[in-house]
Design a protein around this motif. Structure first.
Motif, PDB file in Angstrom:
ATOM      1  N   ARG A  53      69.955 -14.464  78.373  1.00 15.29           N
ATOM      2  CA  ARG A  53      68.968 -14.079  77.446  1.00 15.29           C
ATOM      3  C   ARG A  53      69.522 -13.720  76.381  1.00 15.29           C
ATOM      4  N   PRO A  54      68.664 -13.810  75.121  1.00 15.24           N
ATOM      5  CA  PRO A  54      69.154 -13.633  73.662  1.00 15.24           C
ATOM      6  C   PRO A  54      69.601 -12.327  73.521  1.00 15.24           C
ATOM      7  N   ALA A  55      70.349 -11.913  72.492  1.00 18.47           N
ATOM      8  CA  ALA A  55      70.662 -10.518  72.196  1.00 18.47           C
ATOM      9  C   ALA A  55      69.325  -9.927  71.575  1.00 18.47           C
ATOM     10  N   LEU A  56      68.982  -8.690  71.697  1.00 19.62           N
ATOM     11  CA  LEU A  56      67.888  -8.165  70.717  1.00 19.62           C
ATOM     12  C   LEU A  56      68.491  -7.403  69.460  1.00 19.62           C
ATOM     13  N   ALA A  57      69.450  -7.063  69.568  1.00 23.33           N
ATOM     14  CA  ALA A  57      70.357  -6.352  68.461  1.00 23.33           C
ATOM     15  C   ALA A  57      71.720  -6.430  68.797  1.00 23.33           C
ATOM     16  N   VAL A  58      72.539  -6.635  67.670  1.00 20.05           N
ATOM     17  CA  VAL A  58      74.281  -6.578  67.820  1.00 20.05           C
ATOM     18  C   VAL A  58      74.552  -5.526  66.704  1.00 20.05           C
ATOM     19  N   PHE A  59      75.339  -4.544  67.134  1.00 22.36           N
ATOM     20  CA  PHE A  59      75.915  -3.715  66.153  1.00 22.36           C
ATOM     21  C   PHE A  59      77.469  -3.593  66.245  1.00 22.36           C
ATOM     22  N   ASP A  60      77.794  -3.735  65.081  1.00 19.51           N
ATOM     23  CA  ASP A  60      79.254  -3.740  64.742  1.00 19.51           C
ATOM     24  C   ASP A  60      79.776  -2.159  64.734  1.00 19.51           C
ATOM     25  N   VAL A  61      80.422  -1.837  66.025  1.00 24.02           N
ATOM     26  CA  VAL A  61      80.645  -0.374  65.891  1.00 24.02           C
ATOM     27  C   VAL A  61      81.683  -0.024  64.888  1.00 24.02           C
ATOM     28  N   THR A  62      82.471  -1.002  64.373  1.00 19.66           N
ATOM     29  CA  THR A  62      83.449  -0.294  63.153  1.00 19.66           C
ATOM     30  C   THR A  62      82.625  -0.059  62.061  1.00 19.66           C
ATOM     31  N   LYS A  63      81.366  -0.258  61.878  1.00 19.13           N
ATOM     32  CA  LYS A  63      80.342   0.257  60.674  1.00 19.13           C
ATOM     33  C   LYS A  63      79.418   1.184  61.152  1.00 19.13           C
ATOM     34  N   VAL A  64      79.669   1.753  62.444  1.00 18.14           N
ATOM     35  CA  VAL A  64      78.730   2.998  62.860  1.00 18.14           C
ATOM     36  C   VAL A  64      79.343   4.192  63.050  1.00 18.14           C
ATOM     37  N   ALA A  65      78.613   5.312  62.884  1.00 14.27           N
ATOM     38  CA  ALA A  65      79.128   6.710  63.304  1.00 14.27           C
ATOM     39  C   ALA A  65      78.556   6.983  64.818  1.00 14.27           C
ATOM     40  N   ASP A  69      73.809  14.872  68.702  1.00 17.57           N
ATOM     41  CA  ASP A  69      73.109  15.859  67.974  1.00 17.57           C
ATOM     42  C   ASP A  69      73.068  17.174  68.983  1.00 17.57           C
ATOM     43  N   ALA A  70      73.386  18.035  68.433  1.00 20.22           N
ATOM     44  CA  ALA A  70      73.429  19.464  69.365  1.00 20.22           C
ATOM     45  C   ALA A  70      71.802  19.938  69.812  1.00 20.22           C
ATOM     46  N   THR A  71      70.935  19.224  68.940  1.00 24.20           N
ATOM     47  CA  THR A  71      69.543  19.688  69.379  1.00 24.20           C
ATOM     48  C   THR A  71      68.910  18.673  70.309  1.00 24.20           C
ATOM     49  N   ASP A  72      69.981  17.543  70.582  1.00 22.05           N
ATOM     50  CA  ASP A  72      69.229  16.834  71.549  1.00 22.05           C
ATOM     51  C   ASP A  72      69.677  16.920  72.996  1.00 22.05           C
ATOM     52  N   PRO A  73      69.211  16.577  74.081  1.00 20.58           N
ATOM     53  CA  PRO A  73      69.695  16.660  75.520  1.00 20.58           C
ATOM     54  C   PRO A  73      70.913  16.215  75.683  1.00 20.58           C
ATOM     55  N   GLU A  74      71.538  16.654  76.678  1.00 20.50           N
ATOM     56  CA  GLU A  74      72.778  16.126  77.014  1.00 20.50           C
ATOM     57  C   GLU A  74      73.318  14.804  77.006  1.00 20.50           C
ATOM     58  N   ASP A  75      72.387  13.877  77.496  1.00 17.86           N
ATOM     59  CA  ASP A  75      72.299  12.781  77.839  1.00 17.86           C
ATOM     60  C   ASP A  75      71.950  11.796  76.817  1.00 17.86           C
ATOM     61  N   VAL A  76      71.696  12.258  75.507  1.00 15.42           N
ATOM     62  CA  VAL A  76      71.520  11.435  74.360  1.00 15.42           C
ATOM     63  C   VAL A  76      72.616  11.511  73.267  1.00 15.42           C
ATOM     64  N   PHE A  77      72.658  10.520  72.713  1.00 11.60           N
ATOM     65  CA  PHE A  77      73.600  10.253  71.802  1.00 11.60           C
ATOM     66  C   PHE A  77      73.040   9.118  70.712  1.00 11.60           C
ATOM     67  N   GLY A  78      73.492   9.158  69.442  1.00  8.19           N
ATOM     68  CA  GLY A  78      73.361   8.344  68.133  1.00  8.19           C
ATOM     69  C   GLY A  78      74.340   7.505  67.677  1.00  8.19           C
ATOM     70  N   LEU A  79      73.686   6.490  67.091  1.00  6.24           N
ATOM     71  CA  LEU A  79      74.642   5.634  66.418  1.00  6.24           C
ATOM     72  C   LEU A  79      74.047   5.665  64.970  1.00  6.24           C
ATOM     73  N   ARG A  80      74.710   6.060  64.071  1.00  4.38           N
ATOM     74  CA  ARG A  80      74.398   5.965  62.379  1.00  4.38           C
ATOM     75  C   ARG A  80      74.773   4.706  61.909  1.00  4.38           C
ATOM     76  N   VAL A  81      73.828   3.936  61.449  1.00  3.11           N
ATOM     77  CA  VAL A  81      73.941   2.845  60.828  1.00  3.11           C
ATOM     78  C   VAL A  81      73.701   2.792  59.486  1.00  3.11           C
TER      79      VAL A  81
END
Length: 156
Positions: A53-65, A69-81
């Motif tokens: 399958r083709p990739a939908l998105a590719v993130f370079d993790v060296t360019k993300v944080a 977020d403390a307000t999100d449920p425990e199973d959620v995390f974010g990538l800031r790009v």
């Protein structure tokens, strides 16, 4: 995200971590199940786990944080790009922690490799410079104790 020509760079790396995460949509505030693979320093998003399958998105993790977020449920995390942020949801807190740790390890491995290459390049440059001087290619730089003459003394 990487542009299409660069997207093939991730394919050369083996998958360090794979699995299902849910990604929150940008336009609609709904969660969609996606298959993710961490390959080298690239986080690759696919519609599902089927091969080819083709990739939908590719993130370079060296360019993300990678953050939670403390307000999100425990199973959620974010990538800031650069374009904003992407919310990802794991099956549970333990899986979320494992993904975040894997992304941080990939970032550290990438930066450590860059530091190692930089050290090797400096050593190589110094070795080449030494070999060139030794073989008579260029004279060695004057030592601080040796006076440098700008004119030769001649008969007066």
């Amino acid at each position: 995200m990487l542009a299409a020509p660069e997207a093939a760079a991730w394919a050369a790396h083996p998958a360090a971590r794979t699995g299902k995460l849910e990604k929150r949509g940008r336009l609609k505030d709904e969660w969609k199940a996606r298959h993710f693979e961490l390959r080298g320093c690239y986080l690759v998003c696919f519609a599902d786990a089927k091969e080819g399958r083709p990739a939908l998105a590719v993130f370079d993790v060296t360019k993300v944080a990678c953050a939670r977020d403390a307000t999100d449920p425990e199973d959620v995390f974010g990538l800031r790009v650069l374009e904003g942020s992407i919310k990802l949801r794991a099956a549970d807190k333990i899986t979320r922690r494992a993904w975040m740790a894997a992304i941080c390890e990939a970032q550290e491995a990438h930066f450590e490799e860059r530091r190692r290459r930089s050290r090797e390049e400096r050593r190589s440059d110094a070795r080449n410079s030494f070999e060139k001087r030794k073989s008579g290619g260029t004279p060695p730089p004057p030592s601080p104790k040796t006076p440098v003459l700008t004119e030769l003394p001649g008969p007066r």
